[in-house]
Design a protein around this motif. Structure first.
Motif, PDB file in Angstrom:
ATOM      1  N   GLN A 198     -37.625 -13.272 142.699  1.00  0.00           N
ATOM      2  CA  GLN A 198     -36.231 -13.391 143.127  1.00  0.00           C
ATOM      3  C   GLN A 198     -36.155 -13.912 144.571  1.00  0.00           C
ATOM      4  OE1 GLN A 198     -33.298 -10.385 141.331  1.00  0.00           O
ATOM      5  NE2 GLN A 198     -35.253  -9.283 141.266  1.00  0.00           N
ATOM      6  N   GLN A 199     -37.030 -13.396 145.435  1.00  0.00           N
ATOM      7  CA  GLN A 199     -37.050 -13.874 146.823  1.00  0.00           C
ATOM      8  C   GLN A 199     -37.387 -15.363 146.886  1.00  0.00           C
ATOM      9  OE1 GLN A 199     -39.724 -11.609 149.281  1.00  0.00           O
ATOM     10  NE2 GLN A 199     -38.243  -9.967 149.606  1.00  0.00           N
ATOM     11  N   LEU A 200     -38.430 -15.765 146.127  1.00  0.00           N
ATOM     12  CA  LEU A 200     -38.843 -17.164 146.148  1.00  0.00           C
ATOM     13  C   LEU A 200     -37.760 -18.082 145.582  1.00  0.00           C
ATOM     14  CD1 LEU A 200     -42.602 -16.810 145.148  1.00  0.00           C
ATOM     15  CD2 LEU A 200     -41.679 -17.416 147.396  1.00  0.00           C
ATOM     16  N   ALA A 201     -37.126 -17.653 144.488  1.00  0.00           N
ATOM     17  CA  ALA A 201     -36.045 -18.449 143.897  1.00  0.00           C
ATOM     18  C   ALA A 201     -34.911 -18.631 144.903  1.00  0.00           C
ATOM     19  CB  ALA A 201     -35.532 -17.776 142.621  1.00  0.00           C
ATOM     20  N   LYS A 202     -34.579 -17.560 145.610  1.00  0.00           N
ATOM     21  CA  LYS A 202     -33.501 -17.624 146.601  1.00  0.00           C
ATOM     22  C   LYS A 202     -33.889 -18.517 147.780  1.00  0.00           C
ATOM     23  CE  LYS A 202     -30.195 -14.727 149.029  1.00  0.00           C
ATOM     24  NZ  LYS A 202     -29.816 -13.389 149.447  1.00  0.00           N
ATOM     25  N   GLN A 203     -35.132 -18.402 148.243  1.00  0.00           N
ATOM     26  CA  GLN A 203     -35.600 -19.272 149.329  1.00  0.00           C
ATOM     27  C   GLN A 203     -35.465 -20.748 148.935  1.00  0.00           C
ATOM     28  OE1 GLN A 203     -39.648 -18.318 150.523  1.00  0.00           O
ATOM     29  NE2 GLN A 203     -39.161 -16.143 150.726  1.00  0.00           N
ATOM     30  N   LYS A 204     -35.873 -21.073 147.713  1.00  0.00           N
ATOM     31  CA  LYS A 204     -35.816 -22.462 147.246  1.00  0.00           C
ATOM     32  C   LYS A 204     -34.374 -22.957 147.152  1.00  0.00           C
ATOM     33  CE  LYS A 204     -40.063 -22.075 144.537  1.00  0.00           C
ATOM     34  NZ  LYS A 204     -40.648 -22.093 143.187  1.00  0.00           N
ATOM     35  N   SER A 210     -32.079 -18.016 141.287  1.00  0.00           N
ATOM     36  CA  SER A 210     -31.029 -17.822 142.274  1.00  0.00           C
ATOM     37  C   SER A 210     -30.098 -19.026 142.215  1.00  0.00           C
ATOM     38  CB  SER A 210     -31.633 -17.689 143.679  1.00  0.00           C
ATOM     39  OG  SER A 210     -30.650 -17.286 144.599  1.00  0.00           O
ATOM     40  N   ILE A 211     -28.800 -18.752 142.118  1.00  0.00           N
ATOM     41  CA  ILE A 211     -27.794 -19.818 142.125  1.00  0.00           C
ATOM     42  C   ILE A 211     -26.966 -19.623 143.388  1.00  0.00           C
ATOM     43  CG2 ILE A 211     -25.919 -20.956 140.890  1.00  0.00           C
ATOM     44  CD1 ILE A 211     -26.989 -19.535 138.316  1.00  0.00           C
ATOM     45  N   VAL A 212     -27.009 -20.624 144.259  1.00  0.00           N
ATOM     46  CA  VAL A 212     -26.359 -20.540 145.557  1.00  0.00           C
ATOM     47  C   VAL A 212     -25.238 -21.568 145.640  1.00  0.00           C
ATOM     48  CG1 VAL A 212     -26.700 -20.747 148.057  1.00  0.00           C
ATOM     49  CG2 VAL A 212     -28.486 -19.723 146.642  1.00  0.00           C
ATOM     50  N   THR A 213     -24.063 -21.108 146.081  1.00  0.00           N
ATOM     51  CA  THR A 213     -22.938 -22.006 146.346  1.00  0.00           C
ATOM     52  C   THR A 213     -22.568 -21.865 147.820  1.00  0.00           C
ATOM     53  OG1 THR A 213     -21.144 -20.431 145.971  1.00  0.00           O
ATOM     54  CG2 THR A 213     -22.052 -21.508 144.011  1.00  0.00           C
ATOM     55  N   ASP A 214     -21.537 -22.588 148.243  1.00  0.00           N
ATOM     56  CA  ASP A 214     -21.078 -22.471 149.629  1.00  0.00           C
ATOM     57  C   ASP A 214     -20.621 -21.047 149.945  1.00  0.00           C
ATOM     58  OD1 ASP A 214     -21.567 -25.150 149.995  1.00  0.00           O
ATOM     59  OD2 ASP A 214     -19.499 -25.770 149.614  1.00  0.00           O
ATOM     60  N   LYS A 215     -20.135 -20.332 148.938  1.00  0.00           N
ATOM     61  CA  LYS A 215     -19.528 -19.022 149.185  1.00  0.00           C
ATOM     62  C   LYS A 215     -20.286 -17.840 148.600  1.00  0.00           C
ATOM     63  CE  LYS A 215     -14.845 -20.940 149.241  1.00  0.00           C
ATOM     64  NZ  LYS A 215     -15.049 -22.307 148.803  1.00  0.00           N
ATOM     65  N   ARG A 216     -21.074 -18.066 147.537  1.00  0.00           N
ATOM     66  CA  ARG A 216     -21.689 -16.942 146.834  1.00  0.00           C
ATOM     67  C   ARG A 216     -23.130 -17.235 146.443  1.00  0.00           C
ATOM     68  NH1 ARG A 216     -18.288 -15.178 141.867  1.00  0.00           N
ATOM     69  NH2 ARG A 216     -19.809 -13.507 141.849  1.00  0.00           N
ATOM     70  N   CYS A 217     -23.787 -16.164 146.051  1.00  0.00           N
ATOM     71  CA  CYS A 217     -25.169 -16.278 145.574  1.00  0.00           C
ATOM     72  C   CYS A 217     -25.386 -15.220 144.493  1.00  0.00           C
ATOM     73  CB  CYS A 217     -26.140 -16.064 146.734  1.00  0.00           C
ATOM     74  SG  CYS A 217     -27.862 -15.941 146.231  1.00  0.00           S
ATOM     75  N   ILE A 218     -25.952 -15.632 143.395  1.00  0.00           N
ATOM     76  CA  ILE A 218     -26.348 -14.700 142.335  1.00  0.00           C
ATOM     77  C   ILE A 218     -27.843 -14.883 142.126  1.00  0.00           C
ATOM     78  CG2 ILE A 218     -26.249 -14.191 139.867  1.00  0.00           C
ATOM     79  CD1 ILE A 218     -23.317 -14.840 139.865  1.00  0.00           C
ATOM     80  N   THR A 219     -28.585 -13.786 142.195  1.00  0.00           N
ATOM     81  CA  THR A 219     -30.031 -13.825 141.985  1.00  0.00           C
ATOM     82  C   THR A 219     -30.388 -12.777 140.940  1.00  0.00           C
ATOM     83  OG1 THR A 219     -30.331 -14.500 144.297  1.00  0.00           O
ATOM     84  CG2 THR A 219     -32.271 -13.662 143.140  1.00  0.00           C
ATOM     85  N   PHE A 220     -31.242 -13.171 139.994  1.00  0.00           N
ATOM     86  CA  PHE A 220     -31.649 -12.237 138.941  1.00  0.00           C
ATOM     87  C   PHE A 220     -33.065 -12.557 138.479  1.00  0.00           C
ATOM     88  CE2 PHE A 220     -29.629 -15.827 136.874  1.00  0.00           C
ATOM     89  CZ  PHE A 220     -30.429 -16.085 135.780  1.00  0.00           C
ATOM     90  N   CYS A 221     -33.599 -11.658 137.668  1.00  0.00           N
ATOM     91  CA  CYS A 221     -34.946 -11.831 137.138  1.00  0.00           C
ATOM     92  C   CYS A 221     -34.959 -11.498 135.653  1.00  0.00           C
ATOM     93  CB  CYS A 221     -35.916 -10.912 137.886  1.00  0.00           C
ATOM     94  SG  CYS A 221     -37.607 -10.961 137.259  1.00  0.00           S
ATOM     95  N   GLU A 222     -35.710 -12.272 134.909  1.00  0.00           N
ATOM     96  CA  GLU A 222     -35.959 -11.989 133.501  1.00  0.00           C
ATOM     97  C   GLU A 222     -37.434 -11.640 133.341  1.00  0.00           C
ATOM     98  OE1 GLU A 222     -34.059 -11.998 130.489  1.00  0.00           O
ATOM     99  OE2 GLU A 222     -32.488 -11.853 131.990  1.00  0.00           O
ATOM    100  N   LYS A 223     -37.710 -10.535 132.655  1.00  0.00           N
ATOM    101  CA  LYS A 223     -39.091 -10.135 132.363  1.00  0.00           C
ATOM    102  C   LYS A 223     -39.336 -10.313 130.871  1.00  0.00           C
ATOM    103  CE  LYS A 223     -41.837  -5.990 131.785  1.00  0.00           C
ATOM    104  NZ  LYS A 223     -41.788  -4.543 131.788  1.00  0.00           N
ATOM    105  N   THR A 224     -40.428 -10.973 130.532  1.00  0.00           N
ATOM    106  CA  THR A 224     -40.817 -11.168 129.142  1.00  0.00           C
ATOM    107  C   THR A 224     -42.252 -10.710 128.969  1.00  0.00           C
ATOM    108  OG1 THR A 224     -39.334 -13.084 128.994  1.00  0.00           O
ATOM    109  CG2 THR A 224     -41.000 -12.874 127.277  1.00  0.00           C
ATOM    110  N   GLU A 225     -42.497  -9.956 127.930  1.00  0.00           N
ATOM    111  CA  GLU A 225     -43.863  -9.530 127.624  1.00  0.00           C
ATOM    112  C   GLU A 225     -44.485 -10.509 126.641  1.00  0.00           C
ATOM    113  OE1 GLU A 225     -43.640  -5.521 126.182  1.00  0.00           O
ATOM    114  OE2 GLU A 225     -43.225  -4.706 128.173  1.00  0.00           O
ATOM    115  N   VAL A 226     -45.686 -10.959 126.952  1.00  0.00           N
ATOM    116  CA  VAL A 226     -46.400 -11.935 126.123  1.00  0.00           C
ATOM    117  C   VAL A 226     -47.732 -11.321 125.704  1.00  0.00           C
ATOM    118  CG1 VAL A 226     -47.383 -14.261 125.997  1.00  0.00           C
ATOM    119  CG2 VAL A 226     -45.336 -13.846 127.402  1.00  0.00           C
ATOM    120  N   THR A 227     -48.008 -11.344 124.402  1.00  0.00           N
ATOM    121  CA  THR A 227     -49.275 -10.829 123.872  1.00  0.00           C
ATOM    122  C   THR A 227     -50.093 -11.996 123.340  1.00  0.00           C
ATOM    123  OG1 THR A 227     -48.197  -8.749 123.262  1.00  0.00           O
ATOM    124  CG2 THR A 227     -50.331  -9.232 122.221  1.00  0.00           C
ATOM    125  N   PHE A 228     -51.336 -12.087 123.804  1.00  0.00           N
ATOM    126  CA  PHE A 228     -52.268 -13.112 123.321  1.00  0.00           C
ATOM    127  C   PHE A 228     -53.093 -12.568 122.161  1.00  0.00           C
ATOM    128  CE2 PHE A 228     -53.274 -16.270 127.000  1.00  0.00           C
ATOM    129  CZ  PHE A 228     -51.942 -16.601 127.093  1.00  0.00           C
TER     130      PHE A 228
END
Length: 190
Positions: free
Chosen positions: A47-53, A108-126
């Motif tokens: 989330q931090q990295l997405a927001k930084q970008k 992270s979706i950033v506009t001039d006025k707002r920011c929404i940041t979230f994370c999706e977790k997915t479990e993957v089995t090999f």
């Protein structure tokens, strides 16, 4: 005036997924120096990295919706980035063989006025993988630019027994949730 939608990523996979929205957008890869605190949980890091970008690009443009994203593969509290060598890719794939790991994708979706940041977790089995299977997969070259040394949307699909969560988050962008967050930010009401 209509706001511009911008993808702050050079990932061809994220670009393909954003095209599913069927709206015009620009690609402006973020050259931000990724600063991470390894003491944080992978969910917080992505989330931090997405927001930084996203903020890096949003600071350069006006009247835009900027989408930043980052993905981390984690197994037994260890973050698995992109392998630097074929040997490292082989080691990662042996580690994941026959096991379940987590893929965290932050957006992270950033506009001039707002920011929404979230994370999706997915479990993957090999599936349990033989040394021959791993070597054949690494020989394709696909693992070398992928977190966790595999791409689920390519030859890596042959390694996966099951997933629990959002497939597209594993690819790099949970597009259905992105669409809903853009709506929440007012993008579709313009």
């Amino acid at each position: 005036m209509t706001s511009t939608l911008i993808l702050a990523s050079a990932s061809p996979r994220r670009k393909e997924l954003l095209e599913l929205l069927q709206v015009p957008f620009k690609v402006m890869p973020s050259d931000v120096d990724e600063i991470i605190d390894n003491s944080l949980h992978p969910k917080e890091i992505v989330q931090q990295l997405a927001k930084q970008k996203a903020e890096f690009i949003a600071d350069k443009v006006d009247n835009a919706y900027v989408i930043g994203s980052d993905t981390i593969v984690a197994f037994e509290n260890q973050m698995l980035g992109k392998p630097k060598t074929e040997e490292e890719a082989i080691k990662m794939l042996h580690m994941l063989s026959g096991n379940t790991h987590e893929v965290y994708t932050g957006v992270s979706i950033v506009t001039d006025k707002r920011c929404i940041t979230f994370c999706e977790k997915t479990e993957v089995t090999f599936y349990p993988l033989s040394a021959e299977e791993i070597n054949q997969y690494v020989a394709t070259g696909e693992p070398m630019d992928k977190a966790g040394a595999y791409g689920i949307q390519g030859y890596g699909a042959l390694l996966v027994e099951k997933i629990v969560g959002d497939y597209y988050a594993v690819v790099g962008l949970p597009i259905a949730k992105v669409k809903r967050k853009l709506r929440e930010l007012g993008y579709y009401e313009q």
